[in-house]
Design a protein around this motif. Structure first.
Motif, PDB file in Angstrom:
ATOM      1  N   GLU A  79       0.814  -1.216   0.000  1.00  0.00           N
ATOM      2  CA  GLU A  79       0.000   0.000   0.000  1.00  0.00           C
ATOM      3  C   GLU A  79       0.849   1.269   0.000  1.00  0.00           C
ATOM      4  OE1 GLU A  79      -2.683  -0.482   3.269  1.00  0.00           O
ATOM      5  OE2 GLU A  79      -3.694  -2.186   2.352  1.00  0.00           O
ATOM      6  N   GLY A  80       2.161   1.113   0.048  1.00  0.00           N
ATOM      7  CA  GLY A  80       3.050   2.262  -0.085  1.00  0.00           C
ATOM      8  C   GLY A  80       3.020   3.220   1.083  1.00  0.00           C
ATOM      9  N   LEU A  81       2.845   2.729   2.306  1.00  0.00           N
ATOM     10  CA  LEU A  81       2.848   3.611   3.468  1.00  0.00           C
ATOM     11  C   LEU A  81       4.170   4.378   3.547  1.00  0.00           C
ATOM     12  CD1 LEU A  81       0.338   1.939   4.202  1.00  0.00           C
ATOM     13  CD2 LEU A  81       1.086   2.068   6.589  1.00  0.00           C
ATOM     14  N   LYS A  82       4.081   5.638   3.928  1.00  0.00           N
ATOM     15  CA  LYS A  82       5.293   6.465   4.002  1.00  0.00           C
ATOM     16  C   LYS A  82       6.223   5.995   5.100  1.00  0.00           C
ATOM     17  CE  LYS A  82       3.341  10.649   1.944  1.00  0.00           C
ATOM     18  NZ  LYS A  82       3.084  12.102   2.122  1.00  0.00           N
ATOM     19  N   PHE A  83       5.650   5.412   6.152  1.00  0.00           N
ATOM     20  CA  PHE A  83       6.478   4.782   7.176  1.00  0.00           C
ATOM     21  C   PHE A  83       6.120   3.309   7.218  1.00  0.00           C
ATOM     22  CE2 PHE A  83       7.089   2.986  11.362  1.00  0.00           C
ATOM     23  CZ  PHE A  83       8.419   3.292  11.598  1.00  0.00           C
TER      24      PHE A  83
END
Length: 276
Positions: A79-83
């Protein structure tokens, strides 16, 4: 759909990096067909030095990845979470020779926006298993205490367990002169398994990336030099978003194949199951 519960902050309270064996990097990944590797190697050898551990065709890299029952870390990546983060135990070299006293690394790899951060400690394999599988604190140097407490808390809070193993043959190049801090890796014969997670287990491994493709990574402390991005363009290297861990999870059917999955080639001797 985001699979992370909004009120579930377990694990994300542990964001403060320890200072032990830590470094930050920008990473760019490519999938490179085998026929383009000679030209790439020739260019890299002219501007960079071979990694001191990578003589005679490179070295093996084997990693056991830990995740939750519902694959939280996998979905954070997809999902490409920033963290986001991963916990793994890693061995460099021939896995068949790994014993209780063999040195391995317990490592947290995390992504903060575009920056990759790695923190790790080296320890004998039996202590790494005691920590990550036995979920108990192990003997350590006082300077390692904060990191090991973070690992243990992460495992306990999220109920982490081994989920996948990956292995590959790595060639590595390091920058010199103005390119100090630059690193390029070429990972070939990328394999994996979904059980029997002891490194030395007499277990079957399967190619999870087609044998004709290698995963090439450019890693830089600040920026990738222009000569290297120009080289990638000349060799028609396209940036990809690929994770060896996610590739292994999907290859063994633990999650649906994402849009980032590298499909298998048509059946051929090179794409069959391999024993290593």
């Amino acid at each position: 759909m985001n699979r992370l519960l909004g009120d579930d902050h377990a694990g994300h309270a542990l964001r403060a990096p320890s200072r032990l064996h830590s470094f930050n990097r920008y990473e760019i990944k490519y999938l490179v067909p085998s026929e383009r590797l000679p030209a790439l190697r020739a260019e890299l050898a002219g501007r960079m030095d071979s990694d001191s551990h990578g003589a005679d065709g490179g070295y093996g890299v084997w990693s056991t990845y830990y995740d939750t029952r519902d694959l939280r870390f996998y979905w954070e990546k997809i999902e490409g979470l920033k963290f986001r983060r991963k916990l793994r135990v890693r061995h460099y070299g021939d896995r068949t020779n790994v014993g209780d006293d063999t040195t391995v690394h317990v490592e947290i790899k995390q992504r903060v926006n575009r920056v990759t951060q790695k923190r790790r400690v080296a320890m004998p394999y039996h202590l790494a298993r005691d920590l990550c599988d036995g979920r108990r604190m192990v003997e350590h140097d006082p300077s390692q205490a904060a990191f090991l407490e973070e690992v243990l808390e992460l495992i306990s809070m999220l109920d982490l367990r081994p989920v996948a193993m990956t292995g590959y043959q790595r060639e590595a190049y390091v920058g010199r002169d103005a390119d100090v801090g630059l690193r390029v890796t070429v990972d070939s014969r990328v394999r994996g398994r979904d059980r029997d997670f002891d490194f030395a287990a007499d277990a079957e491994n399967r190619l999870i990336v087609p044998a004709r493709l290698s995963v090439v990574e450019f890693k830089a402390n600040e920026r990738v030099p222009y000569w290297l991005t120009d080289l990638a363009a000349r060799l028609n290297m396209s940036v990809v978003r690929v994770s060896k861990y996610c590739q292994s999870v999907e290859a063994f059917g633990r999650a649906p194949r994402s849009i980032f999955h590298v499909p298998e080639s048509k059946p051929s001797p090179d794409s069959e199951t391999v024993e290593v």
